[in-house]
Design an enzyme around this catalytic site. Structure first.
Site, PDB file in Angstrom:
ATOM      1  N   LYS A 179       6.229  -6.633   6.709  1.00  0.00           N
ATOM      2  CA  LYS A 179       5.862  -7.391   5.516  1.00  0.00           C
ATOM      3  C   LYS A 179       6.579  -6.757   4.334  1.00  0.00           C
ATOM      4  O   LYS A 179       6.197  -5.691   3.847  1.00  0.00           O
ATOM      5  CB  LYS A 179       4.342  -7.413   5.306  1.00  0.00           C
ATOM      6  CG  LYS A 179       3.944  -8.210   4.058  1.00  0.00           C
ATOM      7  CD  LYS A 179       2.505  -8.662   4.080  1.00  0.00           C
ATOM      8  CE  LYS A 179       2.106  -9.271   2.741  1.00  0.00           C
ATOM      9  NZ  LYS A 179       0.778  -9.866   2.745  1.00  0.00           N
TER      10      LYS A 179
ATOM     11  N   CYS B 253     -12.571 -18.542  -1.415  1.00  0.00           N
ATOM     12  CA  CYS B 253     -11.801 -17.588  -0.579  1.00  0.00           C
ATOM     13  C   CYS B 253     -11.597 -16.273  -1.316  1.00  0.00           C
ATOM     14  O   CYS B 253     -12.217 -15.248  -0.973  1.00  0.00           O
ATOM     15  CB  CYS B 253     -10.485 -18.207  -0.123  1.00  0.00           C
ATOM     16  SG  CYS B 253      -9.427 -18.833  -1.433  1.00  0.00           S
TER      17      CYS B 253
ATOM     18  N   ARG C 196       0.856  -1.206   0.000  1.00  0.00           N
ATOM     19  CA  ARG C 196       0.000   0.000   0.000  1.00  0.00           C
ATOM     20  C   ARG C 196       0.886   1.250   0.000  1.00  0.00           C
ATOM     21  O   ARG C 196       1.835   1.308  -0.744  1.00  0.00           O
ATOM     22  CB  ARG C 196      -0.953  -0.013   1.208  1.00  0.00           C
ATOM     23  CG  ARG C 196      -1.647  -1.339   1.421  1.00  0.00           C
ATOM     24  CD  ARG C 196      -2.743  -1.588   0.412  1.00  0.00           C
ATOM     25  NE  ARG C 196      -3.331  -2.902   0.635  1.00  0.00           N
ATOM     26  CZ  ARG C 196      -4.315  -3.149   1.488  1.00  0.00           C
ATOM     27  NH1 ARG C 196      -4.850  -2.174   2.166  1.00  0.00           N
ATOM     28  NH2 ARG C 196      -4.780  -4.372   1.621  1.00  0.00           N
TER      29      ARG C 196
HETATM   30  C1  LIG Z   1      -9.010 -13.935   1.291  1.00  0.00           C
HETATM   31  C2  LIG Z   1      -7.641 -13.357   1.488  1.00  0.00           C
HETATM   32  C3  LIG Z   1      -7.481 -12.132   2.134  1.00  0.00           C
HETATM   33  C4  LIG Z   1      -6.204 -11.587   2.325  1.00  0.00           C
HETATM   34  N1  LIG Z   1      -6.063 -10.416   3.028  1.00  0.00           N
HETATM   35  C5  LIG Z   1      -4.817  -9.912   3.240  1.00  0.00           C
HETATM   36  C6  LIG Z   1      -4.630  -8.757   4.053  1.00  0.00           C
HETATM   37  O1  LIG Z   1      -5.558  -8.194   4.630  1.00  0.00           O
HETATM   38  N2  LIG Z   1      -3.364  -8.281   4.214  1.00  0.00           N
HETATM   39  C7  LIG Z   1      -2.285  -8.884   3.608  1.00  0.00           C
HETATM   40  O2  LIG Z   1      -1.171  -8.399   3.773  1.00  0.00           O
HETATM   41  N3  LIG Z   1      -2.430 -10.005   2.877  1.00  0.00           N
HETATM   42  C8  LIG Z   1      -3.653 -10.532   2.680  1.00  0.00           C
HETATM   43  N4  LIG Z   1      -3.795 -11.706   1.974  1.00  0.00           N
HETATM   44  C9  LIG Z   1      -2.588 -12.383   1.415  1.00  0.00           C
HETATM   45  C10 LIG Z   1      -2.107 -13.506   2.351  1.00  0.00           C
HETATM   46  O3  LIG Z   1      -1.615 -12.992   3.563  1.00  0.00           O
HETATM   47  C11 LIG Z   1      -0.996 -14.356   1.683  1.00  0.00           C
HETATM   48  O4  LIG Z   1       0.135 -13.558   1.456  1.00  0.00           O
HETATM   49  C12 LIG Z   1      -1.411 -14.976   0.341  1.00  0.00           C
HETATM   50  O5  LIG Z   1      -2.729 -15.491   0.412  1.00  0.00           O
HETATM   51  C13 LIG Z   1      -0.488 -16.135  -0.047  1.00  0.00           C
HETATM   52  O6  LIG Z   1      -0.467 -17.110   0.968  1.00  0.00           O
HETATM   53  P1  LIG Z   1      -1.293 -18.509   0.869  1.00  0.00           P
HETATM   54  O7  LIG Z   1      -0.791 -19.200  -0.349  1.00  0.00           O
HETATM   55  O8  LIG Z   1      -0.955 -19.211   2.139  1.00  0.00           O
HETATM   56  O9  LIG Z   1      -2.744 -18.180   0.737  1.00  0.00           O
HETATM   57  C14 LIG Z   1      -5.067 -12.267   1.814  1.00  0.00           C
HETATM   58  C15 LIG Z   1      -5.238 -13.521   1.192  1.00  0.00           C
HETATM   59  C16 LIG Z   1      -6.498 -14.074   1.045  1.00  0.00           C
HETATM   60  C17 LIG Z   1      -6.639 -15.442   0.400  1.00  0.00           C
END
Ligand SMILES: Cc1cc2nc3c(=O)[nH]c(=O)nc-3n(C[C@H](O)[C@H](O)[C@H](O)COP(=O)(O)O)c2cc1C
Length: 356
Positions: A201, A337, A154
């Site tokens: 992050k 999701c 962001r």
């Molecule tokens: C539904 C959803 C909402 C997410 N919301 C955020 C968020 O609010 N802030 C953020 O930094 N990443 C957000 N992410 C990204 C996750 O933290 C993560 O980096 C990404 O899903 C990859 O990891 P995974 O393969 O374990 O899902 C979101 C991911 C998903 C699936």
């Protein structure tokens, strides 16, 4: 067999009981549904839950730490998660897609406008924004959070990025200047809390092929990381930068480049080479054997998962209890999701209706 997954770690000054973290995930659920989901994830055995998108500004659509209702909301999340013997972390963020409209409301910042918006932001305003991270961290800690994560995407990611940041003052140009705002945000927290763990992050842009637009280039990581570390960061959570397709930062299994298990770990390798601080990997982590191997080889110190723990909140207890074959494995279909987030029906999973 999964000794490293199960081993505790000192994560920036707090003890995590194992190496599994629920990645920041905005759920779009009602408070009661969210609490039910977080309790399931905490009870399933992970060491820490990161609550995504906790705004440092008072002008945001998410609940605000500065309002009594918002503060009570976050305090309740912290209490409920703690009851499951799980730690909780607040992801502090500053939006670059909305700004105050000067009349008490919000105005959207269009994608085409972002570069100009970043260019024109007065330096005084940036200093005020950085100070808000200290204020928000103070409130988060009072609400019961164990640590904070500074979201390097962001507004921070846009200022770090040579693509969006064309400023000609102390906040633009070389890496040191582009890192200045991020470092000030971290310092604003550190100056108020000498002992608070601060996760960062770190979001990375990759070239050849090009993915991610905000954040820092792979080649810039060796310069960025020490600046953030000196400012007070105590651990890094490493992933692809945003302002690209959502399907790139949350890649489906069919993604042409990031479809594999542990798809962003190569970014961790670069971070690992320039700091002794703990590094957390994220992105397509689902398989206990693979995760154990990456942890044991010190490629990462913790593994964060979003979609896998939505698919099966009991991942950790199944792995630790010798029932790994019973895990409901996330297929990274991005069906209910990501789709649920996009169409504002809340984050769910195709497995939700099946017995655990
Ligand atoms: C539904 C959803 C909402 C997410 N919301 C955020 C968020 O609010 N802030 C953020 O930094 N990443 C957000 N992410 C990204 C996750 O933290 C993560 O980096 C990404 O899903 C990859 O990891 P995974 O393969 O374990 O899902 C979101 C991911 C998903 C699936």
């Amino acid at each position: 067999m999964y000794n490293t997954i199960m081993s505790p770690i000192n994560y920036g000054g707090i003890l995590l009981k194992n190496r599994i973290i629920f990645a920041p995930t905005t759920m779009g659920l009602s408070e009661e549904e969210l609490i039910q989901k977080l309790r399931a994830i905490g009870s399933g055995g992970c060491a820490m839950i990161i609550i995504g998108d906790v705004p440092v500004s008072s002008w945001s659509k998410e609940p605000s730490l500065y309002e009594p209702d918002g503060f009570a909301y976050y305090a309740r999340l912290a209490e409920e998660v703690h009851e499951t013997q799980c730690r909780i972390c607040a992801q502090l963020y500053l939006s670059d897609s909305t700004a105050p409209d000067g009349r008490g409301g919000l105005r959207p910042i269009g994608k085409n406008e972002l570069k100009d918006y970043i260019f024109r932001l007065p330096a005084d305003e940036l200093r005020k924004y950085a100070a808000m991270f200290g204020e928000a961290a103070l409130l988060a800690q009072r609400a019961g959070f164990d640590m904070v994560q500074v979201l390097g995407d962001r507004m921070l990611g846009s200022l770090c990025s040579a693509i969006f940041n064309g400023r000609r003052d102390d906040y633009g140009g070389n890496v040191e200047n582009r890192a200045r705002f991020a470092a000030q945000c971290v310092r604003a927290i550190r100056s108020r809390f000498p002992g608070l763990p601060i996760d960062y992050k770190l979001t990375v842009r990759q070239e050849n092929p090009h993915y991610g637009n905000a954040g820092v280039l792979l080649d810039e990581i060796p310069d960025f990381v020490p600046i953030l570390e000196r400012a007070g960061v105590t651990s890094f959570h490493v992933t692809l930068a945003n302002h690209c397709g959502l399907d790139d930062v949350i890649p489906a299994a069919r993604h042409p480049y990031f479809g594999a298990e542990g798809c962003f770990l190569k970014f961790c390798d670069v971070v690992r080479s320039c700091t002794e601080l703990p590094v957390c990997g994220v992105g397509g982590l689902t398989d206990p054997d693979f995760i154990e191997e990456q942890l044991a080889s010190s490629r990462m110190d913790c593994a964060a998962m979003s979609r896998q723990l939505i698919a099966d909140p009991d991942w950790v207890s199944k792995v630790c209890g010798g029932r790994a074959e019973r895990i409901r494995r996330c297929t990274r279909c991005n069906g209910r999701c990501v789709q649920g987030m996009m169409n504002q029906s809340g984050v769910h999973c195709r497995y939700d209706e099946l017995p655990r």
